[in-house]
Design an enzyme around this catalytic site. Structure first.
Site, PDB file in Angstrom:
ATOM      1  N   TRP A  19       0.821  -1.219   0.000  1.00 42.04           N
ATOM      2  CA  TRP A  19       0.000   0.000   0.000  1.00 42.04           C
ATOM      3  C   TRP A  19       0.853   1.266   0.000  1.00 42.04           C
ATOM      4  CZ3 TRP A  19      -0.598  -3.930   3.620  1.00 42.04           C
ATOM      5  CH2 TRP A  19       0.024  -3.747   4.848  1.00 42.04           C
ATOM      6  N   GLU A  44      -5.588   0.620   5.962  1.00 38.69           N
ATOM      7  CA  GLU A  44      -5.827   1.136   7.313  1.00 38.69           C
ATOM      8  C   GLU A  44      -7.023   0.457   7.975  1.00 38.69           C
ATOM      9  OE1 GLU A  44      -3.944   2.679   9.230  1.00 38.69           O
ATOM     10  OE2 GLU A  44      -2.447   3.313   7.774  1.00 38.69           O
ATOM     11  N   GLN A 104      -6.517  -3.044  14.841  1.00 37.75           N
ATOM     12  CA  GLN A 104      -6.353  -4.179  15.772  1.00 37.75           C
ATOM     13  C   GLN A 104      -5.682  -5.406  15.134  1.00 37.75           C
ATOM     14  OE1 GLN A 104     -10.456  -3.549  16.408  1.00 37.75           O
ATOM     15  NE2 GLN A 104     -10.241  -3.748  18.602  1.00 37.75           N
ATOM     16  N   THR A 105      -4.944  -5.200  14.064  1.00 37.87           N
ATOM     17  CA  THR A 105      -4.328  -6.328  13.360  1.00 37.87           C
ATOM     18  C   THR A 105      -2.908  -5.954  12.949  1.00 37.87           C
ATOM     19  OG1 THR A 105      -6.487  -6.943  12.509  1.00 37.87           O
ATOM     20  CG2 THR A 105      -4.609  -7.852  11.352  1.00 37.87           C
ATOM     21  N   LEU A 131      -9.662 -13.136   9.047  1.00 35.99           N
ATOM     22  CA  LEU A 131      -8.956 -11.939   9.538  1.00 35.99           C
ATOM     23  C   LEU A 131      -9.575 -11.414  10.848  1.00 35.99           C
ATOM     24  CD1 LEU A 131      -6.594 -10.056   8.806  1.00 35.99           C
ATOM     25  CD2 LEU A 131      -8.150  -8.657   7.492  1.00 35.99           C
ATOM     26  N   TYR A 135     -12.638  -9.680  13.526  1.00 36.44           N
ATOM     27  CA  TYR A 135     -13.303  -8.364  13.669  1.00 36.44           C
ATOM     28  C   TYR A 135     -14.104  -8.046  12.393  1.00 36.44           C
ATOM     29  CZ  TYR A 135     -10.238  -7.834  17.683  1.00 36.44           C
ATOM     30  OH  TYR A 135      -9.594  -8.028  18.870  1.00 36.44           O
ATOM     31  N   TYR A 154      -8.726   6.940  14.886  1.00 37.07           N
ATOM     32  CA  TYR A 154      -7.463   6.385  14.393  1.00 37.07           C
ATOM     33  C   TYR A 154      -7.432   6.335  12.862  1.00 37.07           C
ATOM     34  CZ  TYR A 154      -4.317   2.914  12.572  1.00 37.07           C
ATOM     35  OH  TYR A 154      -3.402   2.286  11.780  1.00 37.07           O
ATOM     36  N   ASP A 181      -2.335   4.483  17.878  1.00 41.04           N
ATOM     37  CA  ASP A 181      -2.793   3.087  17.891  1.00 41.04           C
ATOM     38  C   ASP A 181      -2.034   2.367  19.010  1.00 41.04           C
ATOM     39  OD1 ASP A 181      -0.226   2.818  16.922  1.00 41.04           O
ATOM     40  OD2 ASP A 181      -0.765   1.527  15.233  1.00 41.04           O
ATOM     41  N   CYS A 198      10.425  -0.530  18.938  1.00 38.87           N
ATOM     42  CA  CYS A 198       9.952  -0.439  20.328  1.00 38.87           C
ATOM     43  C   CYS A 198       8.901  -1.522  20.561  1.00 38.87           C
ATOM     44  CB  CYS A 198       9.387   0.962  20.593  1.00 38.87           C
ATOM     45  SG  CYS A 198       9.139   1.273  22.347  1.00 38.87           S
ATOM     46  N   CYS A 200      17.272   2.367  18.241  1.00 40.66           N
ATOM     47  CA  CYS A 200      16.147   3.314  18.285  1.00 40.66           C
ATOM     48  C   CYS A 200      16.595   4.744  17.953  1.00 40.66           C
ATOM     49  CB  CYS A 200      15.520   3.272  19.662  1.00 40.66           C
ATOM     50  SG  CYS A 200      14.154   4.442  19.810  1.00 40.66           S
TER      51      CYS A 200
HETATM   52  S1  SF4 Z   1      14.662   3.795  23.560  1.00 34.99           S
HETATM   53 FE1  SF4 Z   1      13.267   3.621  21.828  1.00 34.99          FE
HETATM   54  S2  SF4 Z   1      12.942   1.404  21.637  1.00 34.99           S
HETATM   55 FE2  SF4 Z   1      13.796   1.770  23.671  1.00 34.99          FE
HETATM   56  S3  SF4 Z   1      12.011   1.973  24.987  1.00 34.99           S
HETATM   57 FE3  SF4 Z   1      12.609   4.027  24.353  1.00 34.99          FE
HETATM   58  S4  SF4 Z   1      11.345   4.446  22.572  1.00 34.99           S
HETATM   59 FE4  SF4 Z   1      11.296   2.252  22.897  1.00 34.99          FE
END
Ligand code: SF4
Length: 364
Positions: free
Chosen positions: A30, A43, A48-49, A86, A88, A126, A144, A198, A208
Site C-alpha cells: 500500500w 488502514e 487491531q491487526t 482476519l 473483527y 485512528y 494506535d 519499540c 532506536c
Molecule cells: S529507547 Fe526507543 S525502543 Fe527503547 S524503549 Fe525508548 S522508545 Fe522504545
C-alpha cells in the site's frame, strides 16, 4: 501525572524519527502507489491487526477489488468470504458500506474533511487521522496500540493505559509532537517504530532513533511501560460444533444478520453447559433443536477460540445422517448442504475454518 512535552526538543525528535523512517521503512504494497484507495483499504485492515496478518488479505482484496468502484459493487457475502479468517468482521461490513457511500456521496474520493470522514461507517479517530494525514498530509496525529506503547516509554507515563484519561493525555501529547510539515510520514514513522523497534517484549533500544529522548531507557525500565491493569475476564462458553455428514455433503447454517459473526456460515452449534455430553443426549438434542436424525460417530479434541469478550471452547462432533431434511433453523437464517469444494464463495469464520481443516486431515 503525565509528563510535560517541553522536556524534549520537538524538532530534533521529529527529524530523528523522520530520517530513520526514510532510510528504514518497510516495503509494503500500500506504500507503492500514491493513491488514497490502497491507504484506505490497508488502514481498515490494520485496525487491531498486525501487518503480517493483514498483508495476504490486502493482496487478495486489491486483486479482486482494484478500485473503489469495484469494491462498492461487491455483495456483503463476497466481502465477508474474502475477509474470513482476519477477524473483527464488522470491519468488512463497514468497509463495504463506506465504499458505497464514497462512490455515491463523495465522487469516489475519500473526503478531506475530518467531520465527514468520521461519519463514515467503521472510520474512527485512528483511521480518519491515518488516512487524512497519509493521503492529504493533514495534521492529525494517529494513536494506535504501537503509539501508546512508544509514548508510554518515551515519557515514562505512570498511569494505567486502559484508562480513558490516560489515553486522552497520550493523544494530546501526540498531537503536540506531530510534525505539521510532514504529518503523514511522521504518523507512519511513529507506528513503524512501535512495530519494528519499540516492540512489546524486546525493544531494540540500541537501534532506536529517539533513544536520547526516552525516559524509560534512561531509567532502564523499558518493560515497565506501558502500565496496564489486568484485562476484564471473558465470558466462557462451550459449543458443540456438529459436522453432520450425508454422503459427500455437510450441513452448513448461516448466522443471524446481527450480533457476533453476523451472516457468517458455520456448522450447526449446540450450546450446552457441560462439556462431556453423552452421544445419546447429543443425538436427541439434534433432533429436538434442528429436527435432524443422526448418529454420533466421533468426537474430536476440544479447542479454544478467543473473541474480544468471549472465551469459546469448541467440541467437534461428527454425526452421520441419512436424510437431508432440516426441520428447524434454531435462530439461523438459512441452511445448505454442500461439499467442502463448494464452500469457496461462502464466508466461514475462523474457528469453523479450523474445524474444516481438522476434519479434512482426519479424512485423509
Ligand atoms: S529507547 Fe526507543 S525502543 Fe527503547 S524503549 Fe525508548 S522508545 Fe522504545
Amino acid at each position: 501525572m503525565m509528563p510535560k512535552l517541553k522536556s524534549i526538543d520537538k524538532i530534533q525528535f521529529q527529524n530523528s524519527l523522520l530520517n530513520w523512517f526514510k532510510k528504514n521503512k518497510r516495503s509494503l504494497p500500500w506504500r507503492e502507489q500514491a493513491h488514497w484507495y490502497p491507504v484506505f483499504l490497508s488502514e481498515i485492515m490494520l485496525q487491531q491487526t498486525q501487518v503480517d496478518q493483514a498483508l495476504p488479505y490486502y493482496v487478495k482484496f486489491i486483486k479482486r477489488y482494484p478500485n473503489i468502484h469495484a469494491l462498492s459493487k461487491a455483495t456483503e457475502q463476497e466481502v465477508l468470504s474474502l475477509w474470513a479468517g482476519l477477524g473483527y468482521y464488522s470491519r468488512a461490513r463497514n468497509l463495504l458500506k463506506t465504499a458505497r457511500i464514497i462512490v455515491t456521496d463523495y465522487q469516489a474520493k475519500f473526503p478531506r474533511d475530518i467531520k465527514q470522514a468520521l461519519m463514515l461507517p467503521g472510520i474512527g479517530k485512528y483511521s480518519a487521522s491515518a488516512i487524512l494525514s497519509i493521503v492529504y498530509n493533514l495534521p492529525y496525529a494517529v494513536v494506535d496500540g504501537n503509539v501508546y506503547r512508544v509514548m508510554s516509554r518515551l515519557f515514562a507515563v505512570p498511569d494505567d493505559i486502559r484508562l480513558n484519561k490516560t489515553q486522552k493525555s497520550i493523544q494530546k501529547i501526540s498531537d503536540q509532537l506531530l510534525s505539521n510539515i510532514d504529518p503523514g510520514n511522521y504518523n507512519e514513522a511513529i507506528m513503524e517504530l512501535g512495530a519494528v523497534i519499540c516492540k512489546k517484549q524486546n525493544p531494540d533500544c540500541i537501534k532506536c532513533p529517539v533513544q536520547t529522548f526516552c525516559e524509560a531507557f534512561k531509567k532502564n525500565e523499558q518493560l515497565r511501560y506501558p502500565i496496564k491493569s489486568a484485562a476484564p475476564s471473558k465470558r466462557k462458553i462451550t459449543h458443540h460444533a456438529l459436522i453432520i455428514v450425508n454422503k459427500e455433503a455437510y450441513l452448513f447454517v448461516q448466522r443471524p444478520a446481527s450480533g457476533l459473526l453476523a451472516s457468517f456460515w458455520e456448522f450447526p452449534i449446540l450450546e450446552m453447559k457441560k462439556k462431556d455430553i453423552k452421544d445419546e443426549l447429543l443425538e436427541s438434542e439434534l433432533k429436538k433443536i434442528y429436527g435432524i436424525e443422526g448418529k454420533v460417530t466421533l468426537k474430536g479434541d476440544v479447542f479454544r477460540h478467543q473473541y474480544s469478550h468471549i472465551d469459546l471452547t469448541y467440541q467437534p462432533v461428527i454425526i452421520k445422517s441419512n436424510n437431508k431434511k432440516i426441520k428447524y433453523l434454531n435462530n439461523y437464517r438459512a441452511s445448505k448442504w454442500c461439499t467442502f469444494e463448494e464452500l469457496n464463495e461462502l464466508p466461514i469464520h475462523n474457528a469453523h475454518l479450523k474445524l474444516i481443516e481438522w476434519f479434512k486431515n482426519l479424512s485423509q
